[in-house]
Design an enzyme around this catalytic site. Sequence first.
Site, PDB file in Angstrom:
ATOM      1  N   PRO A  17       0.858  -1.148  -0.100  1.00 37.27           N
ATOM      2  CA  PRO A  17       0.067   0.052  -0.073  1.00 37.27           C
ATOM      3  C   PRO A  17       0.864   1.345  -0.153  1.00 37.27           C
ATOM      4  CG  PRO A  17       0.061  -0.960   2.144  1.00 37.27           C
ATOM      5  CD  PRO A  17       0.855  -1.825   1.473  1.00 37.27           C
ATOM      6  N   ASP A  40       2.654   1.469 -11.737  1.00 35.52           N
ATOM      7  CA  ASP A  40       1.455   1.990 -11.814  1.00 35.52           C
ATOM      8  C   ASP A  40       1.452   3.400 -11.182  1.00 35.52           C
ATOM      9  OD1 ASP A  40       0.032   0.504 -13.615  1.00 35.52           O
ATOM     10  OD2 ASP A  40      -1.047  -0.543 -12.325  1.00 35.52           O
ATOM     11  N   LYS A  62      -2.548   5.113 -15.190  1.00 36.84           N
ATOM     12  CA  LYS A  62      -3.961   4.714 -14.708  1.00 36.84           C
ATOM     13  C   LYS A  62      -4.586   5.459 -13.691  1.00 36.84           C
ATOM     14  CE  LYS A  62      -4.724   0.219 -15.445  1.00 36.84           C
ATOM     15  NZ  LYS A  62      -3.671  -0.485 -15.117  1.00 36.84           N
ATOM     16  N   GLY A  93       0.255  -1.444  -7.302  1.00 38.91           N
ATOM     17  CA  GLY A  93       0.249  -1.209  -5.986  1.00 38.91           C
ATOM     18  C   GLY A  93      -0.622  -2.398  -5.238  1.00 38.91           C
ATOM     19  N   GLY A  94      -0.361  -2.635  -4.090  1.00 40.34           N
ATOM     20  CA  GLY A  94      -1.216  -3.671  -3.313  1.00 40.34           C
ATOM     21  C   GLY A  94      -0.770  -4.885  -3.866  1.00 40.34           C
ATOM     22  N   ILE A  98      -5.617  -8.392  -6.700  1.00 44.13           N
ATOM     23  CA  ILE A  98      -6.843  -7.933  -6.076  1.00 44.13           C
ATOM     24  C   ILE A  98      -7.012  -6.521  -6.806  1.00 44.13           C
ATOM     25  CG2 ILE A  98      -7.761  -6.974  -3.978  1.00 44.13           C
ATOM     26  CD1 ILE A  98      -6.417  -9.552  -2.601  1.00 44.13           C
ATOM     27  N   MET A 175     -11.660   1.813  -4.049  1.00 43.00           N
ATOM     28  CA  MET A 175     -12.082   2.801  -5.136  1.00 43.00           C
ATOM     29  C   MET A 175     -13.641   3.317  -5.116  1.00 43.00           C
ATOM     30  SD  MET A 175     -10.933   0.626  -8.617  1.00 43.00           S
ATOM     31  CE  MET A 175     -10.832  -0.845  -7.981  1.00 43.00           C
ATOM     32  N   GLY A 204      -3.152   5.411   2.960  1.00 39.16           N
ATOM     33  CA  GLY A 204      -2.895   4.473   4.118  1.00 39.16           C
ATOM     34  C   GLY A 204      -1.263   3.957   4.131  1.00 39.16           C
TER      35      GLY A 204
HETATM   36  N1  SAH Z   1      -3.991  -3.889  -6.275  1.00 38.22           N
HETATM   37  C1  SAH Z   1      -4.369  -2.874  -5.204  1.00 38.22           C
HETATM   38  C2  SAH Z   1      -5.764  -2.290  -5.442  1.00 38.22           C
HETATM   39  C3  SAH Z   1      -5.971  -1.247  -6.607  1.00 38.22           C
HETATM   40  S1  SAH Z   1      -7.408  -0.514  -7.093  1.00 38.22           S
HETATM   41  C4  SAH Z   1      -4.293  -3.396  -3.836  1.00 38.22           C
HETATM   42  O1  SAH Z   1      -4.332  -4.803  -3.716  1.00 38.22           O
HETATM   43  O2  SAH Z   1      -4.394  -2.735  -2.644  1.00 38.22           O
HETATM   44  C5  SAH Z   1      -7.025   1.120  -6.144  1.00 38.22           C
HETATM   45  C6  SAH Z   1      -7.830   1.399  -4.884  1.00 38.22           C
HETATM   46  O3  SAH Z   1      -6.916   0.832  -3.787  1.00 38.22           O
HETATM   47  C7  SAH Z   1      -7.727   2.613  -4.346  1.00 38.22           C
HETATM   48  O4  SAH Z   1      -8.861   3.251  -5.023  1.00 38.22           O
HETATM   49  C8  SAH Z   1      -7.809   2.365  -3.028  1.00 38.22           C
HETATM   50  O5  SAH Z   1      -9.435   2.214  -2.702  1.00 38.22           O
HETATM   51  C9  SAH Z   1      -7.034   1.340  -2.479  1.00 38.22           C
HETATM   52  N2  SAH Z   1      -5.774   1.683  -2.137  1.00 38.22           N
HETATM   53  C10 SAH Z   1      -4.711   1.017  -2.509  1.00 38.22           C
HETATM   54  N3  SAH Z   1      -3.573   1.639  -1.795  1.00 38.22           N
HETATM   55  C11 SAH Z   1      -4.113   2.408  -0.772  1.00 38.22           C
HETATM   56  C12 SAH Z   1      -3.606   3.468   0.205  1.00 38.22           C
HETATM   57  N4  SAH Z   1      -2.281   3.351   0.470  1.00 38.22           N
HETATM   58  N5  SAH Z   1      -4.493   4.014   1.017  1.00 38.22           N
HETATM   59  C13 SAH Z   1      -5.759   3.783   0.731  1.00 38.22           C
HETATM   60  N6  SAH Z   1      -6.361   3.217   0.011  1.00 38.22           N
HETATM   61  C14 SAH Z   1      -5.645   2.400  -1.021  1.00 38.22           C
END
Ligand code: SAH
Length: 275
Positions: A17, A40, A62, A93-94, A98, A175, A204
């Site tokens: 994150p 991204d 994106k 990200g993340g 997911i 999102m 976060g």
């Molecule tokens: N693949 C990513 C999600 C991508 S969709 C994952 O697994 O986390 C993008 C959404 O993820 C954002 O709109 C938000 O809802 C959330 N998100 C990702 N990183 C975040 C962060 N640091 N703080 C808050 N929301 C986050």
Amino acid sequence: MKTAGSPGRVFLVGAGPGDPELLTLRAVRLLERADVVVYDHLVSSAVLGFVSTSAERIYAGKRRNEHTMRQEQINALLVKLAQEGKQVVRLKGGDPFIFGRGGEELETLAAHGVAFEVVPGVTAASGVSSYAGIPLTHRDFAQSCIFVTGHLKNGTADLDWPSLVRPRQTVVIYMGLGGLPEICRQMVLHGAPPTLGIAVVQDGSIATQRVVTGTLNDMAERVAQAGLKSPCLTIIGEVVKLHATLEWFRPVTSRSVRDAAATAQRHHQADAISL
Ligand code: SAH
């Protein structure tokens, strides 16, 4: 990392994150050795700090309404780079599986016979809730947890509302910032108590993290007042009340914000040069 004649490979890597400490060891090792990193907009600049200075960096963008590269272009780029024999890190990200379109990108690679591996990351639901001090399950409040996307199509969130208002369940919405008023309204319409807790967490796990809590009733107004900006994760359920006791992350110190800004600027310059 490239050796003459060696086949290229794409590593689909989750960047977590934001806090670089949440990267996996495997992600760090691959970032250090990649020939090219395609990333991204959600990937934090601190995470990009692990990419070797000799590697090429390609920003695939994106952001909502700012699709720097269309998904098909990204897919084609990954195929091309791998066919050139490069070791490619596709950094998302993340967790890439997911709400990350990781599956779609791999399907294209598979169709072109390109070798790939997947490195999971800490998804926002897990990482962001941890840094906000909100356990997603708790024996007293929630035995299940559901992840959904709140991305609106034509102004309406096409969600299975009855499945979201089940008692003793935490709902995590990715999102969902733009659609928040509609989401709160629909939850109440489908039987959720208007006083049910909800938290929206911006940025976060990084220095600019902000957590706003409220109820389904008043949250749209609170978030508008706070002026929260994307990316934001929404958490709905009784567990939200634990935030008051379990909040532990103290993100904003003037020093950390200054450092983050300086790092972001350095990366921005580096990106401008490599693109
Ligand atoms: N693949 C990513 C999600 C991508 S969709 C994952 O697994 O986390 C993008 C959404 O993820 C954002 O709109 C938000 O809802 C959330 N998100 C990702 N990183 C975040 C962060 N640091 N703080 C808050 N929301 C986050």
